[in-house]
Scaffold this motif. Sequence first.
Motif, mmCIF file in Angstrom:
data_model
loop_
_atom_site.group_PDB
_atom_site.id
_atom_site.type_symbol
_atom_site.label_atom_id
_atom_site.label_comp_id
_atom_site.label_asym_id
_atom_site.label_seq_id
_atom_site.Cartn_x
_atom_site.Cartn_y
_atom_site.Cartn_z
ATOM 1 N N ALA A 123 -79.394 -38.786 -48.612
ATOM 2 C CA ALA A 123 -80.216 -38.534 -47.440
ATOM 3 C C ALA A 123 -81.055 -39.781 -47.156
ATOM 4 O O ALA A 123 -81.425 -40.529 -48.074
ATOM 5 C CB ALA A 123 -81.105 -37.324 -47.676
ATOM 6 N N VAL A 124 -81.373 -40.015 -45.900
ATOM 7 C CA VAL A 124 -81.943 -41.299 -45.497
ATOM 8 C C VAL A 124 -83.261 -41.590 -46.204
ATOM 9 O O VAL A 124 -83.482 -42.701 -46.708
ATOM 10 C CB VAL A 124 -82.126 -41.340 -43.968
ATOM 11 C CG1 VAL A 124 -82.706 -42.680 -43.538
ATOM 12 C CG2 VAL A 124 -80.797 -41.108 -43.266
ATOM 13 N N TRP A 125 -84.160 -40.604 -46.276
ATOM 14 C CA TRP A 125 -85.436 -40.830 -46.950
ATOM 15 C C TRP A 125 -85.235 -41.102 -48.437
ATOM 16 O O TRP A 125 -85.895 -41.976 -49.012
ATOM 17 C CB TRP A 125 -86.363 -39.629 -46.766
ATOM 18 C CG TRP A 125 -87.141 -39.646 -45.484
ATOM 19 C CD1 TRP A 125 -86.957 -38.854 -44.391
ATOM 20 C CD2 TRP A 125 -88.244 -40.511 -45.161
ATOM 21 N NE1 TRP A 125 -87.858 -39.166 -43.409
ATOM 22 C CE2 TRP A 125 -88.668 -40.173 -43.850
ATOM 23 C CE3 TRP A 125 -88.908 -41.520 -45.851
ATOM 24 C CZ2 TRP A 125 -89.728 -40.824 -43.223
ATOM 25 C CZ3 TRP A 125 -89.967 -42.177 -45.220
ATOM 26 C CH2 TRP A 125 -90.368 -41.826 -43.926
ATOM 27 N N THR A 126 -84.346 -40.369 -49.077
ATOM 28 C CA THR A 126 -84.078 -40.593 -50.495
ATOM 29 C C THR A 126 -83.519 -41.992 -50.719
ATOM 30 O O THR A 126 -83.912 -42.696 -51.658
ATOM 31 C CB THR A 126 -83.091 -39.543 -51.037
ATOM 32 O OG1 THR A 126 -83.583 -38.234 -50.743
ATOM 33 C CG2 THR A 126 -82.907 -39.687 -52.543
ATOM 34 N N ALA A 127 -82.597 -42.400 -49.859
ATOM 35 C CA ALA A 127 -82.027 -43.739 -49.974
ATOM 36 C C ALA A 127 -83.102 -44.812 -49.823
ATOM 37 O O ALA A 127 -83.094 -45.829 -50.534
ATOM 38 C CB ALA A 127 -80.935 -43.934 -48.920
ATOM 39 N N SER A 128 -84.052 -44.595 -48.913
ATOM 40 C CA SER A 128 -85.122 -45.582 -48.740
ATOM 41 C C SER A 128 -85.961 -45.699 -50.004
ATOM 42 O O SER A 128 -86.357 -46.804 -50.399
ATOM 43 C CB SER A 128 -85.999 -45.210 -47.544
ATOM 44 O OG SER A 128 -86.831 -44.086 -47.819
#
Length: 225
Positions: free
Chosen positions: A38-43
């Motif tokens: 997920a985008v936030w997790t990846a960030s």
Amino acid sequence: MSEKVANTFDGRLIFLMLSILLNVFFNALTVSTNMGSAVWTASAVNLAHLFNLSLGNTLFLEGVIVAIVNLILLGQFDYFRLFRNLIFIVPYSYLLAWFKQLFFAMGIPFLPIGWRFVLDLVGLTGVAVAVSLYQRANVVLHPNDDLPFILRFRFLHGSPCWSQWDSNIPPIAIIVVTAILTHQLFAVNIGTILNFVMQGYIIGWADQHIFPQLHHHLDFKSTLH
């Protein structure tokens, strides 16, 4: 669970606990597959590598910053909302890091690419379902998911898709900046693109089909009476 019980405070607490477990489990699964989180997790994963921090601590610090941004968007410093965000951040951040270590120990990063892609899709779907559950329960929210919740009902006329897309702009910017600085990308793959495009749709679908007896509670304080 009946509709009446599901929408009581005790019922929403049960859905909250279920959603936290689902969220950390499936988010950690996506990280371990290395097929795109997920985008936030990846960030957060990329920030952890940039600053040489543990994933748990990075998730916690990122959550605190987003919680403050949320209050700015609301136009008031709501101590109660901030406290609820912080209640969510602590177990979420460190349970996710623990599950990630568990999945690494199980050898998931070393599975054939086809299996990792399937597990990644399962994980991304599970994350979206979890978000749907705790957004509807609205007892406490992770700040990263409180952000699209605020955007959805305050600025975007209830649209789950537009709110997810708009709320993903900050983590995408973080990923781009960290990639420029480190010349590496972590936890970003085809699954990240799918998450960006599809999570809002899956949340909207889950609202209607996964425990549909649980309804959105837009005003938390009023539900206590």
